[in-house]
Design a protein around this motif. Structure first.
Motif, PDB file in Angstrom:
ATOM      1  N   THR A 110       0.837  -1.213   0.000  1.00 28.43           N
ATOM      2  CA  THR A 110       0.000   0.000   0.000  1.00 28.43           C
ATOM      3  C   THR A 110       0.870   1.259   0.000  1.00 28.43           C
ATOM      4  O   THR A 110       0.496   2.264  -0.603  1.00 28.43           O
ATOM      5  CB  THR A 110      -0.972   0.032   1.197  1.00 28.43           C
ATOM      6  OG1 THR A 110      -0.239  -0.027   2.423  1.00 28.43           O
ATOM      7  CG2 THR A 110      -1.979  -1.108   1.124  1.00 28.43           C
ATOM      8  N   ALA A 111       2.028   1.199   0.643  1.00 32.72           N
ATOM      9  CA  ALA A 111       2.945   2.353   0.641  1.00 32.72           C
ATOM     10  C   ALA A 111       3.468   2.606  -0.765  1.00 32.72           C
ATOM     11  O   ALA A 111       3.458   3.748  -1.251  1.00 32.72           O
ATOM     12  CB  ALA A 111       4.097   2.118   1.613  1.00 32.72           C
ATOM     13  N   LEU A 112       3.918   1.547  -1.438  1.00 33.64           N
ATOM     14  CA  LEU A 112       4.430   1.708  -2.805  1.00 33.64           C
ATOM     15  C   LEU A 112       3.332   2.154  -3.759  1.00 33.64           C
ATOM     16  O   LEU A 112       3.568   2.993  -4.640  1.00 33.64           O
ATOM     17  CB  LEU A 112       5.078   0.409  -3.291  1.00 33.64           C
ATOM     18  CG  LEU A 112       6.441   0.096  -2.683  1.00 33.64           C
ATOM     19  CD1 LEU A 112       6.879  -1.325  -3.037  1.00 33.64           C
ATOM     20  CD2 LEU A 112       7.483   1.116  -3.122  1.00 33.64           C
ATOM     21  N   ALA A 113       2.121   1.630  -3.600  1.00 31.44           N
ATOM     22  CA  ALA A 113       1.004   2.036  -4.465  1.00 31.44           C
ATOM     23  C   ALA A 113       0.707   3.521  -4.287  1.00 31.44           C
ATOM     24  O   ALA A 113       0.448   4.239  -5.271  1.00 31.44           O
ATOM     25  CB  ALA A 113      -0.235   1.197  -4.152  1.00 31.44           C
ATOM     26  N   TRP A 114       0.764   4.010  -3.056  1.00 31.27           N
ATOM     27  CA  TRP A 114       0.511   5.432  -2.796  1.00 31.27           C
ATOM     28  C   TRP A 114       1.607   6.291  -3.420  1.00 31.27           C
ATOM     29  O   TRP A 114       1.324   7.319  -4.047  1.00 31.27           O
ATOM     30  CB  TRP A 114       0.421   5.660  -1.274  1.00 31.27           C
ATOM     31  CG  TRP A 114       0.090   7.062  -0.879  1.00 31.27           C
ATOM     32  CD1 TRP A 114      -0.933   7.829  -1.351  1.00 31.27           C
ATOM     33  CD2 TRP A 114       0.779   7.873   0.068  1.00 31.27           C
ATOM     34  NE1 TRP A 114      -0.941   9.069  -0.747  1.00 31.27           N
ATOM     35  CE2 TRP A 114       0.111   9.114   0.139  1.00 31.27           C
ATOM     36  CE3 TRP A 114       1.874   7.662   0.884  1.00 31.27           C
ATOM     37  CZ2 TRP A 114       0.519  10.148   0.981  1.00 31.27           C
ATOM     38  CZ3 TRP A 114       2.281   8.689   1.730  1.00 31.27           C
ATOM     39  CH2 TRP A 114       1.606   9.913   1.773  1.00 31.27           C
ATOM     40  N   ILE A 115       2.848   5.873  -3.277  1.00 31.96           N
ATOM     41  CA  ILE A 115       3.969   6.614  -3.864  1.00 31.96           C
ATOM     42  C   ILE A 115       3.853   6.612  -5.388  1.00 31.96           C
ATOM     43  O   ILE A 115       3.973   7.660  -6.037  1.00 31.96           O
ATOM     44  CB  ILE A 115       5.317   6.010  -3.409  1.00 31.96           C
ATOM     45  CG1 ILE A 115       5.498   6.210  -1.905  1.00 31.96           C
ATOM     46  CG2 ILE A 115       6.478   6.616  -4.194  1.00 31.96           C
ATOM     47  CD1 ILE A 115       6.605   5.363  -1.288  1.00 31.96           C
ATOM     48  N   ASP A 116       3.586   5.431  -5.968  1.00 30.21           N
ATOM     49  CA  ASP A 116       3.476   5.306  -7.430  1.00 30.21           C
ATOM     50  C   ASP A 116       2.312   6.111  -7.998  1.00 30.21           C
ATOM     51  O   ASP A 116       2.343   6.530  -9.153  1.00 30.21           O
ATOM     52  CB  ASP A 116       3.336   3.836  -7.839  1.00 30.21           C
ATOM     53  CG  ASP A 116       4.616   3.041  -7.603  1.00 30.21           C
ATOM     54  OD1 ASP A 116       5.682   3.655  -7.399  1.00 30.21           O
ATOM     55  OD2 ASP A 116       4.532   1.786  -7.586  1.00 30.21           O
ATOM     56  N   ALA A 117       1.270   6.334  -7.184  1.00 30.21           N
ATOM     57  CA  ALA A 117       0.110   7.125  -7.627  1.00 30.21           C
ATOM     58  C   ALA A 117       0.356   8.617  -7.442  1.00 30.21           C
ATOM     59  O   ALA A 117      -0.571   9.428  -7.534  1.00 30.21           O
ATOM     60  CB  ALA A 117      -1.135   6.692  -6.870  1.00 30.21           C
TER      61      ALA A 117
END
Length: 163
Positions: free
Chosen positions: A150-157
């Motif tokens: 979820t952290a990487l998804a937030w950063i990638d978004a």
């Protein structure tokens, strides 16, 4: 003229076979409702519920509880204090989570801070770079699950508010 109001007096210590007070705690030996044995409840001063309830030793007659004494009370206070401290540490850890992830921009620390208000709980998701500079901060649901994905998804978004 001395002030005789109750809140100015030191609490009276009770040292009875089934009830002891002192050091901010009350130990009370109670009948164990689940079996024929006894239990001891440790109640922190000012709290409505016991912080800890555990088994208590039977006396020599195998019917009545062993009486409380100074050594037992000291041990119970130490155990109850440790139990409360561990509980507070676990609560803090669940309300203030953080994870560091490697992203294209470098190492980013993502934090989730939850405010557990009964009427209006809230949470804030934030990101910091390796230098400690804030990259983003958004409000999220208190039920948001922070993990590496979820952290990487937030950063990638681009730090857009997660749904």
């Amino acid at each position: 003229m001395p002030n005789d109001t109750p809140h100015d007096e030191a609490p009276e210590k009770i040292q009875e076979p089934r009830l002891w007070t002192g050091d901010g705690w009350t130990a009370q030996v109670i009948k164990n409702e689940d079996d024929d044995g006894w239990a001891v409840a440790m109640l922190k001063d000012g709290e409505p519920e016991p912080a800890l309830v555990g088994p208590w030793t039977m006396g020599r007659d195998k019917k009545n509880p062993k009486p409380l004494d100074g050594n037992a009370f000291s041990t119970l206070v130490k155990t109850a204090n440790e139990f409360v401290r561990r509980h507070e540490q676990q609560l803090h850890a669940s309300l203030h989570q953080s994870i560091s992830v490697a992203a294209a921009a470098g190492s980013i620390t993502v934090r989730l801070d939850i405010v557990p208000d009964e009427d209006n709980p809230s949470a804030t998701l934030s990101a910091e770079d390796a230098g400690g500079d804030t990259l983003a901060e958004v409000r999220v649901a208190p039920s948001f699950k922070l993990n590496r994905s979820t952290a990487l998804a937030w950063i990638d978004a681009g730090f857009a508010k997660p749904r």
